[in-house]
Design a protein around this motif. Structure first.
Motif, mmCIF file in Angstrom:
data_model
loop_
_atom_site.group_PDB
_atom_site.id
_atom_site.type_symbol
_atom_site.label_atom_id
_atom_site.label_comp_id
_atom_site.label_asym_id
_atom_site.label_seq_id
_atom_site.Cartn_x
_atom_site.Cartn_y
_atom_site.Cartn_z
ATOM 1 N N HIS A 155 15.362 -11.258 -33.558
ATOM 2 C CA HIS A 155 14.985 -9.898 -33.188
ATOM 3 C C HIS A 155 14.216 -9.819 -31.874
ATOM 4 O O HIS A 155 13.908 -8.714 -31.412
ATOM 5 C CB HIS A 155 14.137 -9.268 -34.307
ATOM 6 C CG HIS A 155 14.883 -9.120 -35.598
ATOM 7 N ND1 HIS A 155 14.781 -10.041 -36.617
ATOM 8 C CD2 HIS A 155 15.747 -8.167 -36.032
ATOM 9 C CE1 HIS A 155 15.537 -9.654 -37.634
ATOM 10 N NE2 HIS A 155 16.137 -8.532 -37.303
ATOM 11 N N LEU A 156 13.890 -10.960 -31.272
ATOM 12 C CA LEU A 156 13.041 -10.923 -30.089
ATOM 13 C C LEU A 156 13.734 -10.358 -28.846
ATOM 14 O O LEU A 156 13.107 -9.597 -28.095
ATOM 15 C CB LEU A 156 12.472 -12.316 -29.805
ATOM 16 C CG LEU A 156 11.356 -12.347 -28.767
ATOM 17 C CD1 LEU A 156 10.183 -11.475 -29.197
ATOM 18 C CD2 LEU A 156 10.878 -13.778 -28.532
ATOM 19 N N PRO A 157 14.996 -10.697 -28.542
ATOM 20 C CA PRO A 157 15.606 -10.130 -27.330
ATOM 21 C C PRO A 157 15.602 -8.604 -27.328
ATOM 22 O O PRO A 157 15.312 -7.987 -26.296
ATOM 23 C CB PRO A 157 17.033 -10.690 -27.364
ATOM 24 C CG PRO A 157 16.906 -11.972 -28.108
ATOM 25 C CD PRO A 157 15.884 -11.704 -29.170
ATOM 26 N N THR B 37 9.310 -5.577 -36.031
ATOM 27 C CA THR B 37 10.688 -5.850 -35.625
ATOM 28 C C THR B 37 11.560 -5.709 -36.869
ATOM 29 O O THR B 37 11.080 -5.318 -37.925
ATOM 30 C CB THR B 37 10.838 -7.268 -35.041
ATOM 31 O OG1 THR B 37 10.708 -8.230 -36.109
ATOM 32 C CG2 THR B 37 9.771 -7.556 -33.985
ATOM 33 N N GLY B 38 12.817 -6.064 -36.743
ATOM 34 C CA GLY B 38 13.666 -6.068 -37.929
ATOM 35 C C GLY B 38 13.362 -7.219 -38.862
ATOM 36 O O GLY B 38 13.930 -7.307 -39.958
ATOM 37 N N LEU C 168 2.568 -12.893 -25.719
ATOM 38 C CA LEU C 168 3.639 -12.515 -26.636
ATOM 39 C C LEU C 168 3.842 -13.658 -27.623
ATOM 40 O O LEU C 168 4.293 -14.740 -27.242
ATOM 41 C CB LEU C 168 4.934 -12.247 -25.858
ATOM 42 C CG LEU C 168 6.196 -11.976 -26.678
ATOM 43 C CD1 LEU C 168 6.067 -10.656 -27.431
ATOM 44 C CD2 LEU C 168 7.422 -11.946 -25.777
ATOM 45 N N ILE C 169 3.469 -13.433 -28.875
ATOM 46 C CA ILE C 169 3.591 -14.458 -29.911
ATOM 47 C C ILE C 169 4.533 -13.936 -30.995
ATOM 48 O O ILE C 169 4.250 -12.920 -31.626
ATOM 49 C CB ILE C 169 2.222 -14.801 -30.539
ATOM 50 C CG1 ILE C 169 1.186 -15.129 -29.449
ATOM 51 C CG2 ILE C 169 2.368 -15.961 -31.510
ATOM 52 C CD1 ILE C 169 1.493 -16.342 -28.631
ATOM 53 N N GLU C 170 5.644 -14.624 -31.183
ATOM 54 C CA GLU C 170 6.635 -14.161 -32.160
ATOM 55 C C GLU C 170 6.574 -14.968 -33.446
ATOM 56 O O GLU C 170 5.911 -16.010 -33.517
ATOM 57 C CB GLU C 170 8.039 -14.228 -31.570
ATOM 58 C CG GLU C 170 8.572 -15.642 -31.371
ATOM 59 C CD GLU C 170 10.099 -15.704 -31.380
ATOM 60 O OE1 GLU C 170 10.718 -15.008 -32.220
ATOM 61 O OE2 GLU C 170 10.650 -16.455 -30.561
ATOM 62 N N GLY C 171 7.313 -14.500 -34.467
ATOM 63 C CA GLY C 171 7.306 -15.166 -35.756
ATOM 64 C C GLY C 171 8.672 -15.567 -36.256
ATOM 65 O O GLY C 171 8.847 -15.809 -37.453
ATOM 66 N N GLU C 172 9.655 -15.694 -35.335
ATOM 67 C CA GLU C 172 11.013 -16.039 -35.773
ATOM 68 C C GLU C 172 11.672 -17.104 -34.903
ATOM 69 O O GLU C 172 12.883 -17.281 -34.952
ATOM 70 C CB GLU C 172 11.897 -14.780 -35.789
ATOM 71 C CG GLU C 172 11.448 -13.735 -36.788
ATOM 72 C CD GLU C 172 12.412 -12.558 -36.879
ATOM 73 O OE1 GLU C 172 12.541 -11.996 -37.961
ATOM 74 O OE2 GLU C 172 13.046 -12.203 -35.845
ATOM 75 N N GLU C 173 10.893 -17.846 -34.124
ATOM 76 C CA GLU C 173 11.485 -18.858 -33.252
ATOM 77 C C GLU C 173 12.233 -19.903 -34.049
ATOM 78 O O GLU C 173 13.300 -20.371 -33.645
ATOM 79 C CB GLU C 173 10.385 -19.513 -32.404
ATOM 80 C CG GLU C 173 10.905 -20.325 -31.212
ATOM 81 C CD GLU C 173 11.297 -21.742 -31.555
ATOM 82 O OE1 GLU C 173 12.011 -22.381 -30.748
ATOM 83 O OE2 GLU C 173 10.901 -22.243 -32.637
ATOM 84 N N GLU C 174 11.687 -20.290 -35.203
ATOM 85 C CA GLU C 174 12.310 -21.330 -36.010
ATOM 86 C C GLU C 174 13.565 -20.849 -36.742
ATOM 87 O O GLU C 174 14.227 -21.639 -37.418
ATOM 88 C CB GLU C 174 11.298 -21.899 -37.013
ATOM 89 C CG GLU C 174 10.055 -22.525 -36.384
ATOM 90 C CD GLU C 174 10.338 -23.780 -35.569
ATOM 91 O OE1 GLU C 174 11.519 -24.150 -35.424
ATOM 92 O OE2 GLU C 174 9.376 -24.380 -35.063
#
Length: 460
Positions: free
Chosen positions: A165-167, A64-65, A154-160
């Motif tokens: 970049h997730l949407p 992602t970005g 789907l596991i992201e790394g920017e929730e916090e």
């Protein structure tokens, strides 16, 4: 049912190894907001991807970005398909000196009440929670060799840091993310022995407002009584937002707010805490919300307005007798139901402008808004999930609203057309985002068993 029994037995037999795997993930300092930990975030993504690959998932670590996303899929023909969401990133650990042990050296402690806790940053939010689902899938594979339905993860790394970049990622890969329902494990229990399904998340509107009067600060002895004081003006406007019953007076604010179904209202009446018991940990005892509402409604299913900060004039030591030239405030609104963030923002600005007197001007800084999201109370999968949780915990699952916001849940609905079942096992005292974050060992163990039961129920 014989298969279900064998799968639950696999969970119990595998618990020690499940904890070892969780501890391996907890040791990775995946602090997404700190650029110094970018490598750790990628390590965490790679760790989750490898673990899912070991279970037979088709896995990719997608760029992602910002920090990468883990996208995995385990197909099962034309059967029902679920999309599980979680995040591998964690909050910063500051202040470090308040931690009893190193935050990325997980351990199990036993409290005075005999209850065991997993202590580490991310133990609850969200590594322990996401691993309950992955370990449930592992138990299925151990006992039956397969999963009971199609599963995407789907596991992201920017929730916090706001899932910046997730949407865009979800929109770009909507075909790969197609499913019948989303499953999210980033919420909590009603209490230590009562499970909950979060039915709604409040939306958010955030505004900054500045009122300006004179071209510069004025001497209060020379101009006091004649010149407009922006602090007075702004304070008066803020005071007018709520009436004596705690209701918000902004015209049109409640458009889109519906009453709870009668059966849910009756359920809430049985479980709603008193204001004194809920507020006691904050040193308070009387609710400031709408007087005709249960406290559980005030904090979860009713819209709110709060001033998050207000300033103006001289605030240094000693005295300085001035009339300030300007005053500012930060104001947030929590939204429910079908409230439109843009309309709420416009209504607030109109409300303020209508009360700004001559000789004063006002301007606004608008931040991103998000609508509320909710699961229909008659959703066809809700009854099955509630029954599955009750079978595990022995108490009926409570259907609750959350006062907070998880913006990606709205994106799932908007971009993928997916409703979300929010089932989590965190507790109010888990010290999420604080030093000595914990996750009850029972929450982890029975959380795995709960997901086994939920997956079984959804597959029927």
């Amino acid at each position: 049912m014989a298969d279900l029994k064998r799968i639950l037995e696999a969970v119990d037999c595998e618990l020690d190894r499940s904890l070892e795997r969780l501890f391996g993930l907890l040791r990775i300092a995946s602090i997404s907001t700190d650029p110094a930990h970018a490598t750790d975030c990628r390590r965490a993504a790679d760790w989750v991807a490898a673990d899912l690959a070991d279970l037979g998932f088709e896995v990719g670590v997608r760029e992602t970005g910002g920090h990468p996303v883990v996208l995995a899929k385990h197909l099962d023909g034309n059967r029902r398909h679920v999309l599980f969401y979680g995040h591998y990133d964690v909050q910063p650990v500051d202040p470090l000196d308040l931690w009893e042990t190193a935050p990325f050296e997980p351990r199990i402690t036993t409290g005075r009440d005999g209850i065991q806790h997993i202590v580490a940053r991310g133990a609850c939010d969200d590594k322990g929670q996401l691993m309950t689902f992955i370990e449930a899938c592992r138990a299925y594979k151990i006992a039956t060799g397969t999963l009971p339905l199609g599963v995407s993860v789907l596991i992201e790394g920017e929730e916090e840091m706001g899932s910046k970049h997730l949407p865009a990622f979800v929109g770009a890969f909507r075909d790969e993310l197609a499913a019948d329902v989303a499953l999210v494990c980033d919420t909590g229990m009603w209490n230590r022995t009562t499970p909950a399904i979060t039915m709604s998340l409040r939306g958010l509107v955030y505004e900054e407002v500045r009122v300006r009067a004179a071209s510069h600060d004025l001497h209060s002895g020379l101009f006091g009584g004649a010149a407009q004081n922006p602090v007075h003006v702004l304070s008066s406007i803020i005071a007018a937002i709520h009436d004596d019953n705690g209701r918000i007076t902004i015209p049109g604010f409640y458009d889109g707010v519906e009453e709870l179904p009668a059966d849910v209202k009756a359920e809430y009446a049985k479980i709603s805490p008193s204001a004194e018991s809920f507020l006691s940990t904050a040193g308070l005892k009387e609710s400031a919300g709408e007087r005709d509402r249960l406290l559980i409604e005030q904090i979860s299913t009713r819209p709110t307005c709060d001033v998050n900060g207000i300033w103006g004039g001289y605030t240094g030591p000693g005295t300085k007798t001035i009339i300030p030239a300007e005053a500012s405030a930060k104001v947030s609104f929590r939204l429910v139901g079908d409230q439109d963030p843009d309309k709420v923002r416009e209504a607030f600005q109109a409300f303020v402008r209508a009360r700004v007197p001559a000789d004063c001007a006002v301007d606004f800084i608008s931040h991103k808004g998000s609508p509320a999201v909710s699961l229909p109370y008659d959703h066809p999968l809700l009854t099955s999930a509630c029954r599955a949780l009750e079978d595990e915990w022995g108490n009926p699952a409570v259907r609750v609203g959350s006062g907070g916001s998880i913006p990606i849940i709205g994106d799932f609905k908007r971009l993928l057309g997916l409703d979300s079942l929010l089932i989590g096992f965190g507790l109010d005292d888990d010290r999420v985002h604080s030093p000595n974050e914990k996750y009850n060992l029972a929450s982890f163990h029975k959380g795995i068993r709960s997901w086994v039961r939920v997956l079984h129920a959804l597959s029927q």
